[in-house]
Write a protein that holds these residues in place. Structure first.
Motif, PDB file in Angstrom:
ATOM      1  N   GLU A 119       0.816  -1.209   0.000  1.00 38.15           N
ATOM      2  CA  GLU A 119       0.000   0.000   0.000  1.00 38.15           C
ATOM      3  C   GLU A 119       0.854   1.265   0.000  1.00 38.15           C
ATOM      4  O   GLU A 119       0.544   2.233  -0.709  1.00 38.15           O
ATOM      5  N   MET A 120       1.914   1.263   0.792  1.00 36.46           N
ATOM      6  CA  MET A 120       2.697   2.488   0.985  1.00 36.46           C
ATOM      7  C   MET A 120       3.830   2.642  -0.022  1.00 36.46           C
ATOM      8  O   MET A 120       4.339   3.753  -0.225  1.00 36.46           O
ATOM      9  N   GLY A 121       4.271   1.548  -0.641  1.00 34.18           N
ATOM     10  CA  GLY A 121       5.325   1.647  -1.638  1.00 34.18           C
ATOM     11  C   GLY A 121       6.702   1.336  -1.087  1.00 34.18           C
ATOM     12  O   GLY A 121       6.909   1.242   0.127  1.00 34.18           O
ATOM     13  N   ALA A 122       7.639   1.204  -1.988  1.00 35.64           N
ATOM     14  CA  ALA A 122       8.982   0.758  -1.623  1.00 35.64           C
ATOM     15  C   ALA A 122       9.745   1.775  -0.791  1.00 35.64           C
ATOM     16  O   ALA A 122      10.759   1.450  -0.162  1.00 35.64           O
ATOM     17  N   ASP A 123       9.284   3.013  -0.768  1.00 34.40           N
ATOM     18  CA  ASP A 123       9.987   4.065  -0.029  1.00 34.40           C
ATOM     19  C   ASP A 123       9.695   4.030   1.469  1.00 34.40           C
ATOM     20  O   ASP A 123      10.273   4.805   2.227  1.00 34.40           O
ATOM     21  N   LEU A 124       8.800   3.136   1.891  1.00 39.60           N
ATOM     22  CA  LEU A 124       8.497   3.020   3.318  1.00 39.60           C
ATOM     23  C   LEU A 124       9.680   2.420   4.056  1.00 39.60           C
ATOM     24  O   LEU A 124      10.241   1.396   3.660  1.00 39.60           O
ATOM     25  N   GLY A 125      10.075   3.061   5.135  1.00 38.96           N
ATOM     26  CA  GLY A 125      11.188   2.561   5.926  1.00 38.96           C
ATOM     27  C   GLY A 125      10.783   1.364   6.777  1.00 38.96           C
ATOM     28  O   GLY A 125       9.611   0.954   6.797  1.00 38.96           O
ATOM     29  N   PRO A 126      11.720   0.787   7.536  1.00 50.34           N
ATOM     30  CA  PRO A 126      11.404  -0.364   8.390  1.00 50.34           C
ATOM     31  C   PRO A 126      10.358  -0.001   9.444  1.00 50.34           C
ATOM     32  O   PRO A 126      10.377   1.091  10.005  1.00 50.34           O
ATOM     33  N   CYS A 127       9.433  -0.940   9.694  1.00 50.79           N
ATOM     34  CA  CYS A 127       8.429  -0.795  10.754  1.00 50.79           C
ATOM     35  C   CYS A 127       8.650  -1.949  11.732  1.00 50.79           C
ATOM     36  O   CYS A 127       8.327  -3.100  11.423  1.00 50.79           O
ATOM     37  N   LEU A 128       9.223  -1.660  12.871  1.00 46.82           N
ATOM     38  CA  LEU A 128       9.646  -2.678  13.826  1.00 46.82           C
ATOM     39  C   LEU A 128       8.677  -2.700  15.003  1.00 46.82           C
ATOM     40  O   LEU A 128       8.476  -1.676  15.676  1.00 46.82           O
ATOM     41  N   PHE A 129       8.069  -3.860  15.264  1.00 50.51           N
ATOM     42  CA  PHE A 129       7.043  -3.981  16.301  1.00 50.51           C
ATOM     43  C   PHE A 129       7.580  -4.760  17.500  1.00 50.51           C
ATOM     44  O   PHE A 129       8.262  -5.773  17.346  1.00 50.51           O
ATOM     45  N   THR A 130       7.219  -4.290  18.684  1.00 52.35           N
ATOM     46  CA  THR A 130       7.595  -4.954  19.929  1.00 52.35           C
ATOM     47  C   THR A 130       6.380  -5.028  20.850  1.00 52.35           C
ATOM     48  O   THR A 130       5.698  -4.019  21.050  1.00 52.35           O
TER      49      THR A 130
END
Length: 363
Positions: A119-130
């Motif tokens: 949805e957001m495209g390749a330019d989306l940075g890492p999304c790290l979940f904890t």
């Protein structure tokens, strides 16, 4: 009652699970989204961080959890791309009490990452979940590590049942028949808990960090007003019916009280001012009809709507009720509760009242 151990929403994906009975909470998140978007936009534009840390307190499980976080990230991404800034690394902390169904969240993450990236495209940075299990009435995160804190429909739960409620006979929460000592006990516990919550978050937020909180509350200064107590008064009626049928003992009911408080905007503002770490950007009251699943006024639609209200209340309240009354009465209790709600909704249009506050940590 050890609230820390027994307070959680119904897990799994069954008929009475929170995952399948949280449309009300979804609607409230959608209603209050402009406030959260305004806050996170202001924060990003004023700091332009390369790493952005978001915490969702009382995340529960089900589709609402990742939806709320994804909307916050989308808001930042829209601004970032318009400014042609470099990608951001997102750190997301998902917090709830240890009994929460964290496994359901973790299982949903791979599909979420895949779909969100598309949805957001390749330019989306890492999304790290904890996942961060623990009470938000204590420290959860390192000092000055979080940029933005979001919480919806969680902070009205207290850390414990207030002390001194012995005279709250046949009630399970504050009611018109509750003596003044009960009302004071509830308010005192709210003051202690909310002040502690603010102190802990002040330690964890970066200077200038934001917090947007939505909780069940009231517009009236009367803590026994119908707009905050009615739904629980009807549950107390159902429990009293169960007592009259001999399914539970009267003493069992009279020893049960809910660990929650639904404050007014004034009460929240007073505590925020006393604690002293935050500036109030805005505070807003909104309302949502109990009949959230549909607005069909015909008798069949109303009846189904009433039982749906009982189902989403069951998804929220069943674990804490089971811890005190046992599992055997739950089906009968919520059938009776649904009947009472249907009857009341045929005569009036009750609403839930939400209080949303946007705060900035002072620098």
């Amino acid at each position: 009652m050890e609230v820390f151990r027994v307070l959680h929403m119904n897990g799994g994906a069954g008929d009475f699970s929170y995952a399948n009975n949280s449309l009300l909470q979804l609607k409230v998140i959608s209603m209050t989204r402009p406030i959260a978007e305004e806050a996170i936009s202001s924060l990003y534009c004023s700091t332009l961080p390369t790493t952005f840390t978001i915490a969702d307190l009382g995340c529960s499980s089900g589709p609402n959890t990742l939806m709320a976080v994804s909307q916050l990230i989308k808001t930042v991404e829209n601004i970032r791309t318009n400014l042609c800034n470099n990608p951001i690394e997102y750190q997301v902390f998902l917090n709830d009490l240890p009994g929460n169904d964290f496994n359901a969240i973790f299982k949903a993450l791979p599909n979420f990452h895949e779909n969100f990236k598309k949805e957001m495209g390749a330019d989306l940075g890492p999304c790290l979940f904890t996942g961060v299990p623990g009470s938000f009435y204590g420290r959860l995160f390192p000092s000055r590590s979080v940029h933005f804190i979001h919480s919806s429909y969680s902070l009205h739960w207290l850390s414990k049942v207030p002390e001194g409620l012995e005279e709250n006979k046949r009630n399970i929460y504050m009611a018109e028949t509750s003596p003044a000592s009960v009302l004071k006990a509830y308010y005192d516990q709210f003051q202690k808990d909310f002040s502690l919550f603010l102190r802990c978050r002040a330690e964890e937020l970066v200077d200038g960090g934001y917090m947007v909180l939505t909780l069940l509350g009231r517009s009236s200064e009367d803590p026994t007003s119908k707009e905050c107590c009615y739904i629980w008064e009807l549950l107390a009626m159902a429990l009293n019916d169960i007592v009259s049928q001999g399914m539970i003992e009267e003493e069992k009911l009279e020893s049960f009280n809910l660990p929650k408080y639904m404050p007014s905007p004034t009460e929240m503002s007073i505590e925020i001012g006393k604690e002293g770490s935050f500036v109030v950007n805005r505070i807003q009251v909104s309302k949502v009809d109990w009949h959230v699943y549909n607005n069909n006024d015909e008798s069949n639609g109303l009846r189904a709507g009433g039982y749906n209200v009982a189902k989403y209340m069951r998804a929220v309240a069943e674990p804490i009720l089971v811890s005190h009354f046992g599992e055997a009465i739950m089906d009968e209790l919520f059938i009776r509760y649904g009947e009472i709600i249907v009857d009341r909704m045929a005569k009036e249009k009750p609403e839930f009242v939400n209080v949303t506050v946007s705060l900035t940590k002072m620098k």
